[in-house]
Structures are given as structure tokens and as C-alpha cells.
Design a protein around this motif. Structure first.
Motif, PDB file in Angstrom:
ATOM      1  N   ARG A 173      34.117  33.010  32.079  1.00  0.00           N
ATOM      2  CA  ARG A 173      34.756  33.865  33.087  1.00  0.00           C
ATOM      3  C   ARG A 173      34.315  33.483  34.499  1.00  0.00           C
ATOM      4  O   ARG A 173      35.125  33.407  35.423  1.00  0.00           O
ATOM      5  CB  ARG A 173      34.414  35.324  32.813  1.00  0.00           C
ATOM      6  N   ASP A 177      35.957  30.341  35.801  1.00  0.00           N
ATOM      7  CA  ASP A 177      37.324  30.595  36.244  1.00  0.00           C
ATOM      8  C   ASP A 177      37.331  31.252  37.627  1.00  0.00           C
ATOM      9  O   ASP A 177      38.154  30.915  38.490  1.00  0.00           O
ATOM     10  CB  ASP A 177      38.041  31.485  35.225  1.00  0.00           C
ATOM     11  N   GLU A 178      36.400  32.184  37.840  1.00  0.00           N
ATOM     12  CA  GLU A 178      36.333  32.846  39.142  1.00  0.00           C
ATOM     13  C   GLU A 178      35.973  31.860  40.250  1.00  0.00           C
ATOM     14  O   GLU A 178      36.522  31.921  41.353  1.00  0.00           O
ATOM     15  CB  GLU A 178      35.322  33.990  39.089  1.00  0.00           C
ATOM     16  N   THR A 205      39.053  29.791  40.932  1.00  0.00           N
ATOM     17  CA  THR A 205      40.044  30.572  41.688  1.00  0.00           C
ATOM     18  C   THR A 205      39.664  30.628  43.171  1.00  0.00           C
ATOM     19  O   THR A 205      40.525  30.498  44.055  1.00  0.00           O
ATOM     20  CB  THR A 205      40.140  31.994  41.119  1.00  0.00           C
ATOM     21  N   ARG A 252      41.343  28.291  31.088  1.00  0.00           N
ATOM     22  CA  ARG A 252      40.711  29.219  32.016  1.00  0.00           C
ATOM     23  C   ARG A 252      40.718  30.636  31.446  1.00  0.00           C
ATOM     24  O   ARG A 252      41.636  31.037  30.727  1.00  0.00           O
ATOM     25  CB  ARG A 252      41.424  29.194  33.369  1.00  0.00           C
ATOM     26  N   TRP A 253      39.682  31.369  31.793  1.00  0.00           N
ATOM     27  CA  TRP A 253      39.539  32.747  31.324  1.00  0.00           C
ATOM     28  C   TRP A 253      40.776  33.575  31.636  1.00  0.00           C
ATOM     29  O   TRP A 253      41.277  34.311  30.779  1.00  0.00           O
ATOM     30  CB  TRP A 253      38.300  33.374  31.971  1.00  0.00           C
ATOM     31  N   SER A 254      41.272  33.477  32.850  1.00  0.00           N
ATOM     32  CA  SER A 254      42.412  34.291  33.273  1.00  0.00           C
ATOM     33  C   SER A 254      43.681  33.941  32.514  1.00  0.00           C
ATOM     34  O   SER A 254      44.631  34.736  32.499  1.00  0.00           O
ATOM     35  CB  SER A 254      42.658  34.114  34.774  1.00  0.00           C
ATOM     36  N   ARG A 255      43.697  32.776  31.877  1.00  0.00           N
ATOM     37  CA  ARG A 255      44.874  32.373  31.099  1.00  0.00           C
ATOM     38  C   ARG A 255      44.748  32.826  29.632  1.00  0.00           C
ATOM     39  O   ARG A 255      45.632  33.496  29.107  1.00  0.00           O
ATOM     40  CB  ARG A 255      45.060  30.851  31.157  1.00  0.00           C
ATOM     41  N   ARG A 314      42.846  35.023  28.239  1.00  0.00           N
ATOM     42  CA  ARG A 314      42.659  36.457  27.970  1.00  0.00           C
ATOM     43  C   ARG A 314      43.992  37.205  27.920  1.00  0.00           C
ATOM     44  O   ARG A 314      44.058  38.331  27.425  1.00  0.00           O
ATOM     45  CB  ARG A 314      41.750  37.086  29.023  1.00  0.00           C
ATOM     46  N   GLU A 315      45.058  36.581  28.410  1.00  0.00           N
ATOM     47  CA  GLU A 315      46.382  37.208  28.377  1.00  0.00           C
ATOM     48  C   GLU A 315      47.127  36.909  27.078  1.00  0.00           C
ATOM     49  O   GLU A 315      48.197  37.464  26.829  1.00  0.00           O
ATOM     50  CB  GLU A 315      47.223  36.714  29.568  1.00  0.00           C
ATOM     51  N   ASP A 328      38.145  41.662  26.388  1.00  0.00           N
ATOM     52  CA  ASP A 328      38.612  42.769  27.220  1.00  0.00           C
ATOM     53  C   ASP A 328      37.434  43.503  27.875  1.00  0.00           C
ATOM     54  O   ASP A 328      37.491  43.866  29.052  1.00  0.00           O
ATOM     55  CB  ASP A 328      39.434  43.745  26.372  1.00  0.00           C
ATOM     56  N   ASP A 330      35.717  41.312  30.505  1.00  0.00           N
ATOM     57  CA  ASP A 330      36.564  41.206  31.695  1.00  0.00           C
ATOM     58  C   ASP A 330      36.357  42.375  32.652  1.00  0.00           C
ATOM     59  O   ASP A 330      36.666  42.272  33.847  1.00  0.00           O
ATOM     60  CB  ASP A 330      38.038  41.130  31.273  1.00  0.00           C
TER      61      ASP A 330
END
Length: 489
Positions: A39, A42-43, A46, A72-75, A77-78, A132, A135
Motif C-alpha cells: 500500500r 502505491d502511495e 501516486t 498497485r494496491w489501488s488497482r 483492491r478494487e 479492506d 486500506d
């Protein structure tokens, strides 16, 4: 130290792992650390994207290539749980194992520790739940991830056979600021754990010496040869390496080593600064301990052997700030007295900072102090500075809640102005003790040996006067009881 809502969120993640079937505490810590690391990567990426867009130029040092964007974490996790599970196990963890080579090269210690990183979360449902929860953890503060590691490690059921426990961040910061690392230092923690001392030292240099990251030669030293940490727990080494990397040190020397063993003698007189909280209460067999350390101090006690090790590792002129249990200060064995004699007679012992006995709660109730000394080999001790820390900003019980009383800023201020301490009475919170007085007391370094308690004179009434009053009260009670008895007849 984390408290309140953040602690509750971490506890929820921990409990989710346990109810999901992972019951080994170290495995929980390891898997959660990987997720926190992913995570944070990824931050950082970004933030680089936003900076590059604003400056209208390509990203410098990207964490992910365009082909790795789905990692990436943001990808991930969705994604739905099943797809997320396949992505993390089959693609994200292989990327994690290779990441060290991208940052520090094939020979980097990070690469060595991460090559065996394993994904052990057993099913998609547990992974989705934990992702979750992770995050939701706030990680904007650069130190938060380090605090998370420290809190996670505090949840281990025991401190281990060699007495390891975590050092509170504010105590680490005090020790770092009192030793004031410079860009020229080579800094070592021979029992580094999660690398808390090394992280704090790197942050201090960033704040106080920003030029260290501008000059190419100094920047190379900062990233590749300034920070050295050793431990014999592979999980701690992985966590420590990630902690350093997340704090912007590309290739620290974090490696597997039993610092007290016979095979660890190659670093003599290598470092200019040692910051450490070595294991207490442990004991080793003579056969497994380096012979040169045994020649300095014949003992099985790890806290004394580490003191001998520090003196061996430091270059002449090198300095140290190390936490020791109170027994080191006043122990009566030959080994205890010899290590204190070495510090006072053959090197420069500068300060003894007594810590409150509750500073390591709830993990341990051991009473400790911080020793500050410089390796000279020719003596130099004149006056030793003592400070009695009575409050560190937190309650001294198992809860360790924030409180208003805090002596740590005063410790630093007085330390930086030690010339003004000359002549202070022994009843003060800090004072100087001449070397000869310490020698005359068998090199005893306990604060209570030299501190004077100011007794306030109180005048008491004459005991005969008090007895007379008691007799009068007794007569009045008997008269009252007789009167009551007559009324009842």
C-alpha cells in the motif's frame, strides 16, 4: 506509539487474521507487513505521479512501470475477491520479491531478505477482508508505518528467549537527538529488530542535514553505507528492511548475524555511532560467544557482552547511546564492575540518563537507563552527567496513556547546555559527579548512589500533649455513653 482509533483498527486486522486461520503471531505480522508495504509503495508512486504531472516531466524513480500498473494496491483492491487473490498470489508477490533488485541491485540486503517472501493468506475471503481493513489505516505520517510495526510486534505473546522488546519511539528520538548523527557517520545497531533506531537516525539527518541528499557522494553514502543493522531473526530482518526502504533509504546494510557469536568479529572499529537497545536477561554458552568478547568481560550475560561488543565495533572517537538494565549500573559481580571500569577509566563516559521503570510497559517492567559514551582507549572521563527522568509523556502503567508531564525536552535542553550544569546541587533533577567519586564507589553508576534527597524539616507536637488530648476525648466518650445508658433505662 499508536493509541485510540488506530489501535482499534489494527486490532481488527489482527483478529481477522486469527479467525481466518492464521494463528502464528509472526506469520500474521509478516503478511500484514507485506500488505502495508504494498500500500505504501502505491502511495509513494501516486505522489510521484502528481509531482511529475505538476512539473510536466517524467516520473523519477517510479515504483511501478506501466506494465506493472495492475500490481498497485489501488488497482487490485478494487477487484472481486477471487480475482484479487489470484493477482496477489501469482503476480504481486513475485513483483515484491524482485523489487529489491530494482532498488538496491542483486546484492542488496533487501533483495536477500525478500527473495523468500511467501504469500500465506489461505483464501480469497480473508484476503479481501484484510485488504479492506488495511486500506482504512492512516499512513500519511512518515513514521506511522514504523509505529504500526512496533505495535504489531508488541502483540507477540512473549519477549523471546533473549529478552527482546520494542523501544518506544520517543525514547529512540531522544537518544538520536542527543547523539546528533551527521552525514559523515557510519551508524550501527547490532540488535536492530525493526530498525527503529536506524530509521530515526535517517530522519534526523534528512531534517538537520538536507545537503546530505544533494551532494552525489554524500547521497551515495546515505543510501548504501551509512546504516548497518544486524539481527538473527529473518522476519525482523524483512520488516526492518521494508521499514528502512519506506523511509527512503534505498540499500541499507540490514543482515543476518548473531552479533555475539564467534563468527561476527569482522566489523571491529568500523562504526562511528552505535544506537541500540540490546537484549536483556538472556544468557549464552561460552562456546557460542566470541572469544575476544569473553576476554574483555568473562560472563554469560548478554547485556554485558553487548557492552563489550559496542566498544569493539566503535572506531576510536566513535560514540554510543545504549539502553541498559539497572543491573549493569550497580551489579556487584566481577564482570559488572569490569565493564563499568572500562567505560570510566579507558574511555569517556559522558552521561547516565535514568528512565522511569514503566517506560517499556506493557511489554516489560524492567528498570533501565541510557548510557552515553565515546570510545577513546585512553580515558578522558572527568565528570559524568546524571539525569533522573521522572515522566516521559505517558502514564507509567500498562495502558501508557498520554499525560502532561514530560521531562524529555528538558533532558535534551540540559544535555545541549551541559556547561551550565556545573555546580548544580545533587537534589536537582540533573547534576555532575566527578570521576574520582565514582571510582571510590566501585564504579557504581546508579543515580541513587549520588542523588541527595532534600528532607523538609517538620515540627511535631509534644507526644505528651497528644496523649492528654486523647485521654480527654476518652473521658468525654465515656461520659456520653453513661448519659445514653441512663436515658435507655
Amino acid at each position: 506509539m499508536i493509541t485510540g482509533d488506530l489501535k482499534t483498527k489494527v486490532d481488527r486486522v489482527w483478529n481477522t487474521f486469527w479467525t481466518g486461520g492464521i494463528s502464528n503471531p509472526l506469520e500474521v505480522i509478516e503478511q500484514m507487513t507485506y500488505l502495508l508495504f504494498l500500500r505504501r509503495l502505491d502511495e509513494l508512486h501516486t505522489a510521484q505521479e502528481k509531482r511529475a504531472a505538476f512539473m510536466k516531466r517524467p516520473i523519477e524513480d517510479p515504483k511501478f512501470t506501466p506494465e506493472q500498473d495492475h500490481l498497485r494496491w489501488s488497482r487490485f483492491r478494487e477487484l472481486d475477491p477471487d480475482t484479487m487473490y489470484l493477482t496477489v498470489s501469482d503476480a504481486v508477490f513475485p513483483f515484491l520479491r524482485e523489487y529489491g533488485r530494482q532498488v538496491g541491485g542483486e546484492d542488496s540486503t533487501y533483495s536477500a531478505h525478500m527473495k523468500d517472501a511467501r504469500f500465506t493468506i489461505p483464501n480469497a475471503g480473508l484476503l479481501a477482508t484484510v485488504v479492506d481493513l488495511v486500506d482504512q489505516l492512516p499512513m500519511a505520517d512518515r513514521d506511522t508505518n514504523g509505529d504500526l510495526y512496533e505495535y504489531l510486534l508488541s502483540k507477540l505473546a512473549s519477549s523471546g528467549v533473549n529478552g527482546q522488546f520494542r523501544t518506544p519511539r520517543h525514547i529512540i528520538d531522544l537518544m538520536v537527538r542527543m547523539t546528533a548523527p551527521t552525514p559523515a557517520d557510519e551508524i550501527c545497531d547490532p540488535a536492530c529488530g525493526t530498525a527503529g533506531f536506524l530509521v530515526a537516525a535517517s530522519e534526523f539527518i534528512r531534517e538537520e542535514h538536507p545537503q546530505a541528499l544533494v551532494d552525489a557522494q554524500q547521497r551515495e553514502h546515505f543510501h548504501r553505507s551509512m546504516f548497518h543493522g544486524y539481527d538473527f531473526d529473518s522476519t525482523m530482518l524483512r520488516i526492518g528492511s521494508m521499514n528502512m526502504l519506506l523511509h527512503g533509504v534505498e540499500s541499507p546494510d540490514i543482515r543476518y548475524r548473531d552479533s555475539l557469536s564467534e563468527g561476527a568479529a569482522g566489523d571491529s572499529e568500523k562504526y562511528t555511532l552505535i544506537l541500540a537497545n540490546p537484549p536483556f536477561t538472556g544468557s549464552l554458552d561460552y562456546d557460542s560467544t566470541a572469544a575476544d568478547l569473553q576476554r574483555v568481560v568473562k560472563t554469560k550475560k548478554t547485556e554485558l557482552l553487548f557492552m563489550a561488543l559496542f566498544l569493539r565495533l566503535l572506531k576510536p572517537g566513535g560514540r554510543a547511546a545504549v539502553i541498559v538494565p539497572d543491573g549493569v549500573l550497580f551489579g556487584s559481580t566481577k564482570a559488572h564492575k569490569e565493564i563499568r571500569r572500562l567505560l570510566v577509566e579507558e574511555h569517556l563516559l559522558e552521561a547516565v540518563v535514568k528512565l522511569p521503570s514503566g517506560v517499556f510497559k506493557p511489554y516489560a517492567g524492567v528498570s533501565t537507563a541510557v548510557l552515553f559514551f565515546t570510545k577513546t582507549g585512553t580515558g578522558g572521563t572527568e565528570d559524568v552527567w546524571f539525569y533522573d527522568v521522572r515522566a516521559d509523556g505517558f502514564s507509567l502503567d500498562d495502558k501508557r496513556n498520554p499525560v502532561g508531564e514530560n521531562d524529555l525536552s528538558d533532558v535534551l535542553q540540559r544535555w545541549q547546555n551541559r556547561a551550565e550544569e556545573v555546580g548544580l546541587a545533587r537534589t536537582e533533577q540533573s547534576f555532575l559527579v566527578p570521576k574520582q567519586e565514582i571510582v571510590d564507589n566501585s564504579y557504581d553508576l546508579s543515580l541513587n548512589r549520588y542523588k541527595e534527597i532534600e528532607v523538609e524539616e517538620v515540627e511535631h507536637r509534644d507526644p505528651l500533649e497528644i496523649i492528654a488530648e486523647l485521654e480527654q476525648l476518652d473521658d468525654e466518650i465515656r461520659a456520653g455513653l453513661a448519659e445514653l445508658k441512663e436515658m435507655l433505662q
